[in-house]
Write a protein that holds these residues in place. Structure first.
Motif, PDB file in Angstrom:
ATOM      1  N   GLU A 616       0.842  -1.208   0.000  1.00 44.49           N
ATOM      2  CA  GLU A 616       0.000   0.000   0.000  1.00 44.49           C
ATOM      3  C   GLU A 616       0.873   1.252   0.000  1.00 44.49           C
ATOM      4  O   GLU A 616       0.591   2.229  -0.721  1.00 44.49           O
ATOM      5  N   GLU A 617       1.955   1.246   0.807  1.00 42.02           N
ATOM      6  CA  GLU A 617       2.854   2.402   0.843  1.00 42.02           C
ATOM      7  C   GLU A 617       3.603   2.568  -0.481  1.00 42.02           C
ATOM      8  O   GLU A 617       3.869   3.685  -0.921  1.00 42.02           O
ATOM      9  N   PRO A 623       7.039  10.446  -1.716  1.00 40.33           N
ATOM     10  CA  PRO A 623       8.418  10.949  -1.834  1.00 40.33           C
ATOM     11  C   PRO A 623       9.302  10.411  -0.712  1.00 40.33           C
ATOM     12  O   PRO A 623       8.877  10.300   0.435  1.00 40.33           O
ATOM     13  N   VAL A 624      10.536  10.045  -1.070  1.00 39.05           N
ATOM     14  CA  VAL A 624      11.534   9.589  -0.103  1.00 39.05           C
ATOM     15  C   VAL A 624      12.567  10.701   0.027  1.00 39.05           C
ATOM     16  O   VAL A 624      13.194  11.099  -0.957  1.00 39.05           O
ATOM     17  N   SER A 625      12.738  11.234   1.228  1.00 34.71           N
ATOM     18  CA  SER A 625      13.607  12.388   1.420  1.00 34.71           C
ATOM     19  C   SER A 625      14.649  12.124   2.491  1.00 34.71           C
ATOM     20  O   SER A 625      14.472  11.272   3.365  1.00 34.71           O
ATOM     21  N   THR A 626      15.735  12.882   2.420  1.00 32.47           N
ATOM     22  CA  THR A 626      16.812  12.769   3.410  1.00 32.47           C
ATOM     23  C   THR A 626      17.091  14.139   4.000  1.00 32.47           C
ATOM     24  O   THR A 626      17.197  15.135   3.274  1.00 32.47           O
ATOM     25  N   ARG A 670      13.875   7.475  -5.109  1.00 30.54           N
ATOM     26  CA  ARG A 670      13.384   8.848  -4.971  1.00 30.54           C
ATOM     27  C   ARG A 670      11.959   8.882  -4.426  1.00 30.54           C
ATOM     28  O   ARG A 670      11.577   9.790  -3.708  1.00 30.54           O
ATOM     29  N   ASN A 671      11.148   7.898  -4.822  1.00 32.80           N
ATOM     30  CA  ASN A 671       9.816   7.764  -4.220  1.00 32.80           C
ATOM     31  C   ASN A 671       9.474   6.293  -4.108  1.00 32.80           C
ATOM     32  O   ASN A 671      10.040   5.455  -4.820  1.00 32.80           O
ATOM     33  N   SER A 672       8.566   5.972  -3.194  1.00 31.01           N
ATOM     34  CA  SER A 672       8.297   4.568  -2.874  1.00 31.01           C
ATOM     35  C   SER A 672       7.775   3.782  -4.072  1.00 31.01           C
ATOM     36  O   SER A 672       7.952   2.562  -4.134  1.00 31.01           O
ATOM     37  N   GLY A 673       7.153   4.458  -5.039  1.00 29.35           N
ATOM     38  CA  GLY A 673       6.614   3.771  -6.209  1.00 29.35           C
ATOM     39  C   GLY A 673       7.678   3.054  -7.020  1.00 29.35           C
ATOM     40  O   GLY A 673       7.385   2.088  -7.732  1.00 29.35           O
ATOM     41  N   GLU A 674       8.935   3.531  -6.950  1.00 34.02           N
ATOM     42  CA  GLU A 674      10.014   2.894  -7.707  1.00 34.02           C
ATOM     43  C   GLU A 674      10.293   1.469  -7.236  1.00 34.02           C
ATOM     44  O   GLU A 674      10.930   0.685  -7.949  1.00 34.02           O
ATOM     45  N   ILE A 675       9.851   1.126  -6.023  1.00 35.06           N
ATOM     46  CA  ILE A 675      10.080  -0.234  -5.510  1.00 35.06           C
ATOM     47  C   ILE A 675       9.309  -1.252  -6.334  1.00 35.06           C
ATOM     48  O   ILE A 675       9.753  -2.377  -6.525  1.00 35.06           O
ATOM     49  N   GLY A 676       8.158  -0.880  -6.850  1.00 30.20           N
ATOM     50  CA  GLY A 676       7.382  -1.725  -7.754  1.00 30.20           C
ATOM     51  C   GLY A 676       6.443  -2.658  -7.041  1.00 30.20           C
ATOM     52  O   GLY A 676       5.235  -2.427  -6.992  1.00 30.20           O
ATOM     53  N   LEU A 677       6.948  -3.727  -6.496  1.00 26.71           N
ATOM     54  CA  LEU A 677       6.128  -4.720  -5.816  1.00 26.71           C
ATOM     55  C   LEU A 677       6.987  -5.396  -4.756  1.00 26.71           C
ATOM     56  O   LEU A 677       8.170  -5.641  -4.956  1.00 26.71           O
TER      57      LEU A 677
END
Length: 872
Positions: A616-617, A623-626, A670-677
């Motif tokens: 879900e996340e 966005p993933v930030s540092t 850069r954002n959690s969507g890049e993880i895919g699955l």
């Protein structure tokens, strides 16, 4: 002299040296980092060894700490003396090639007399016999009466451990007596009477002792001082024992309250009360620093302390679990100085509860085994091997074994017990590995001793032009490295991430127009250098400018897995509870491995829920930030830190939207969507209280689903069923198989019971005892025991010995009726000799025993022995 609490002494010390331009470091964890030479931190300077040896650059040339320490070498004295403890705190100030004697001696005197305001008439100083410099500084730079400075020999005032850095030391002592001290002999006599308390040791590390025993001057001498906080508190609070200082008296009082015993009323009970109080401190801090109970290494230390404390609770008449009540008092006493202890309270209490419960259970099981061993013992000497087995397998305290045996006028073979203990210690040392002074293996990557500060550019770029500063192999620093050779490269800048925090090192290339080198790994050397492990594929690699290029595909896959571990960590806390903490991780390009503290296997529903939360996340494409901030700001922001990591003043805080916030120096998407699955592949236990999840992300999740689809397709073909009918088809087949198994089992049992009358026909009388012995065919060990029992039931009085062969082995079963046991026959002893003939062993109770042998061809010979044994 002002009476100060322990917390006030600690604060005053650190603040005093902060004002002397010292960098105040938090206590390091009790678990040593990158140091195989130590099981646990046992001295204030122990975690600072890399700074003293030049392996790492200290955060400042002046450092001060209050270090948590554990020592268990003299655990048998804990509780029996006023000063022995397993857990203690060591105040210290350190100079790495900065100030020396001329500064520290006046500072020490200033702190003791002006800050702590200790009466100067109670103070004495000692220096090394030949250290005129230190004596002169005491005499000229402080107002101590020179008659109160004594010169002592090497045994008292010179610090050295074999070869390496060493030097003289100066100690400050507090005098509790009333006699006048005029001479060195008077001073030594007062020390022997325990009237002189040494509370601060100033070590002047100015020599380097070589193999020939020569003391060579160091070019940059160091200062290493140590002041035992508890010992200092006894002086400032006017008490004779560390167990009477405020911070520990609170814990003592809690033990008294819980057990109903009044401290000070009984010497024997006081010993047990002190042991419980001391061990409770160690238990809380060890678990708080990530140690878990086990049967080896530091986990064994924790288990021993916890079980010893629980055992002394029983000595005090308290039969129920109680240690968490004492741990609560430890939290109250130490929470102000160590807030992390309070943060991990729930987790610590859970581990203590589980381990104490397990001990109470094993104590009962141990009693059964002990009584069995006692029945087998001939004479009054109990086997040391048996005592060790009880101690090692059941956590059965040696003292308890001795007490029970004493009631039966028996004693333990302590030499054999100690041999078993020493053998175990040797195995533990071997497991830790041989070590150098810094406690880690010397390898080629550490050949370059010069510290190099390499700028990491890989957070924002995968390519960087940089200067190659050093090239070397396992033996030498090189001017160049030829094609086909392997080695190491250190540069001024790099986009390559060096393996840290579970994330593997980057791979890629370093190249110019004249050469190309493949980077096969990137690591940190012992002195903190970023080192590229390379293989030259074209031309000759030489120092100078080159293009450093990270393999982007591998890096992105690794980043997907790394960010996924952060989301997974938070999801586990939400599903399983706040006690969950990371206990280790490995982040690879193709998968992630995440170890965490939890006390039982996850259910299928819990795994499904965690996967659901993580995905879900991911789908939110958050966005993933540092952010770079101070450690105090990071804690205030709610960022999670790891048990065993030591952080600097500035830290990187990685946030996945508002869902997850952790301290992390790794690289991420850069954002959690890049993880895919995200898909969990496995969940299993790897140690007591530690679980491990392996999972995949991105295309690796897709490949996993394809593999599972292929398995389903194969099952469809084998079962001749549609995809939706596979479960019902397998269930139907299993029911059929179980029914057939049941028929076979009943048939086999019926066959074996048919032997009963046949065996009884072979009954013989040996020395006044009925004996039935024989071989039965195709009877398994469990059924063999049942068959033996059936024969004895019909025989009523006598001995039954049966044997059965099977797959390269033979099983024996012996049963003896109660009346024959009273006559002195013993099934366990009988079967031991029978099985030995067939190359086996075993034992058991006087009335029943089982054993196996690896030589089935010796079965007849073994059975023939039975009659001879009964004739004895």
């Amino acid at each position: 002299m002002e009476k100060l609490t322990t917390n006030e002494i600690r604060k005053k010390y650190l603040e005093f040296f902060r004002e002397k331009e010292h960098y105040v470091m938090e206590s390091f964890p009790l678990v040593p980092k990158d140091d195989k030479s130590l099981l646990l931190i046992n001295a204030g300077m122990a975690p600072l060894k890399p700074y003293f040896t030049g392996v790492k650059i200290p955060p400042s040339k002046r450092v001060t700490t209050c270090q948590k320490c554990i020592r268990t070498g003299d655990i048998d004295n804990v509780g029996r003396t006023k000063r022995h403890a397993t857990f203690f705190e060591m105040l210290g100030n350190f100079s790495f090639g900065d100030y020396f004697k001329e500064e520290i001696i006046p500072w020490a005197w200033e702190f003791v007399t002006e800050v702590l305001k200790i009466d100067k008439s109670k103070l004495y100083a000692t220096v090394y016999l030949e250290d005129d410099e230190a004596f002169k500084i005491w005499e000229e730079k402080t107002d101590i009466d020179p008659a109160r400075i004594f010169r002592l020999g090497k045994e008292d005032n010179f610090w050295e451990i074999g070869v390496g850095p060493c030097g003289p030391c100066s100690e400050i002592h507090y005098y509790k007596g009333s006699d006048e001290i005029r001479t060195t002999e008077d001073f030594i006599a007062a020390s022997d009477r325990d009237e002189m308390t040494e509370f601060w040791n100033l070590v002047f590390t100015q020599f380097d002792k070589d193999e020939e025993g020569n003391y060579n001057l160091l070019s940059s001498p160091n200062i290493d001082t140590g002041m035992g906080l508890e010992r200092m508190a006894t002086i400032m609070q006017g008490v004779d024992s560390i167990f009477e200082i405020d911070i520990l008296r609170n814990v003592i009082d809690k033990v008294s309250e819980v057990t109903g015993k009044t401290y000070g009323h009984s010497k024997e009970e006081d010993v047990s009360i002190r042991i419980v109080a001391d061990h409770a401190k160690s238990i809380a801090f060890l678990i708080g620093d990530g140690v878990l109970p086990s049967n080896e290494g530091r986990g064994y230390v924790l288990r021993r302390l916890l079980r010893r404390a629980a055992r002394h609770g029983r000595v005090l008449g308290h039969k129920k679990q109680f240690l968490n009540e004492i741990i609560a008092a430890v939290m109250d006493s130490y929470g102000e100085a160590y807030p992390d202890l309070l943060d991990r309270r729930e987790y610590i209490e859970k581990i203590v509860d589980l381990e104490e419960k397990k001990f109470h259970e094993t104590l009962d099981a141990g009693m059964e085994m002990l009584l069995g061993f006692m029945r087998e013992t001939e004479g009054d000497t109990f086997s040391g091997e048996h005592a060790f087995k009880l101690y090692d397998t059941y956590g059965f305290p040696l003292e308890l074994t001795e007490e029970i045996l004493l009631e039966k006028n028996m004693k333990i073979d302590l030499d054999a017990f100690r041999k078993e203990m020493n053998d175990q210690r040797q195995r533990a040392r071997s497991a830790r590995g041989e070590s150098s002074y810094m406690g880690s293996e010397n390898s080629g990557i550490d050949l370059l001793e010069e510290p190099v500060s390499t700028e990491f550019t890989g957070y924002h770029a995968l390519e960087t032009e940089a200067d190659i500063l050093f090239i070397y192999n396992d033996q030498h620093v090189l001017d160049q490295m030829e094609s086909g050779n392997k080695g190491y490269v250190v540069s001024d800048r790099t986009p390559f991430y060096a393996e840290m925090g579970g994330q593997v090192g980057d791979i890629g290339t370093i190249s110019t127009e004249d050469f190309t080198a493949e980077v096969i790994d990137t690591k940190k050397s012992r002195n903190g250098n970023t080192v590229h492990l390379v293989v030259v594929t074209e031309g000759n690699l030489v120092p100078g400018k080159a293009l450093f290029k990270v393999d982007g595909h591998i890096r992105r896959s690794t980043e997907r897995n790394h960010t996924a571990t952060h989301i997974l960590h938070k999801a586990l806390k939400l599903v399983l509870g706040s006690h969950v903490n990371q206990a280790g991780s490995v982040v690879l390009p193709d998968k992630l491995r995440f170890d965490f503290n939890h006390f039982q296997a996850m259910t299928d529903e819990e795994i499904r829920r965690v996967e659901e939360i993580v995905n879900e996340e991911i789908q939110k494409a958050t966005p993933v930030s540092t952010d770079i901030m101070s450690m105090s700001e990071a804690k205030t922001s709610g960022a999670m830190a790891l048990f065993d990591e030591k952080y600097g003043d500035e830290v990187r805080v990685l946030s996945v939207g508002d869902f997850s916030k952790e301290l992390c120096g790794g690289t991420h998407v850069r954002n959690s969507g890049e993880i895919g699955l995200f898909k969990i592949v496995s969940e299993a236990g790897i140690a007591s209280g530690v679980r491990r999840i392996e999972a995949v992300t991105g295309m690796n999740s897709f490949r996993l689903f394809n593999e599972q689809e292929a398995v389903l397709a194969e099952l469809q073909q084998l079962l001749k069923a549609g995809k939706n009918d596979i479960v019902s088809k397998v269930s139907s087949n299993l029911l059929e198989v179980r029914a057939l198994h049941k028929e076979i089992e009943e048939s086999r049992k019926s066959q074996s019971l048919g032997y009963v009358d046949e065996l009884l026909l072979k009954k013989e009388m040996i020395n006044g005892t009925h004996l039935v012995k024989g071989e039965v065919v195709n009877v398994e060990a469990g059924d063999l025991r049942d068959l033996t029992e059936k024969v004895l039931d019909k025989l009523q009085s006598g001995v039954v010995v049966l044997a059965s062969k099977g797959e390269g082995k033979v099983n024996f079963s012996v049963m003896i009726s109660k009346d024959k046991v009273k006559d002195g026959l013993h099934a366990g002893k009988l079967i031991k000799e029978i099985a030995a003939v067939a190359g086996g062993g075993g034992g058991g109770r006087p009335d029943m025993a089982q054993a196996g042998g690896k030589n089935p061809e010796k079965l007849d010979e073994a059975l023939d022995l039975v009659s001879a044994l009964l004739m004895k």
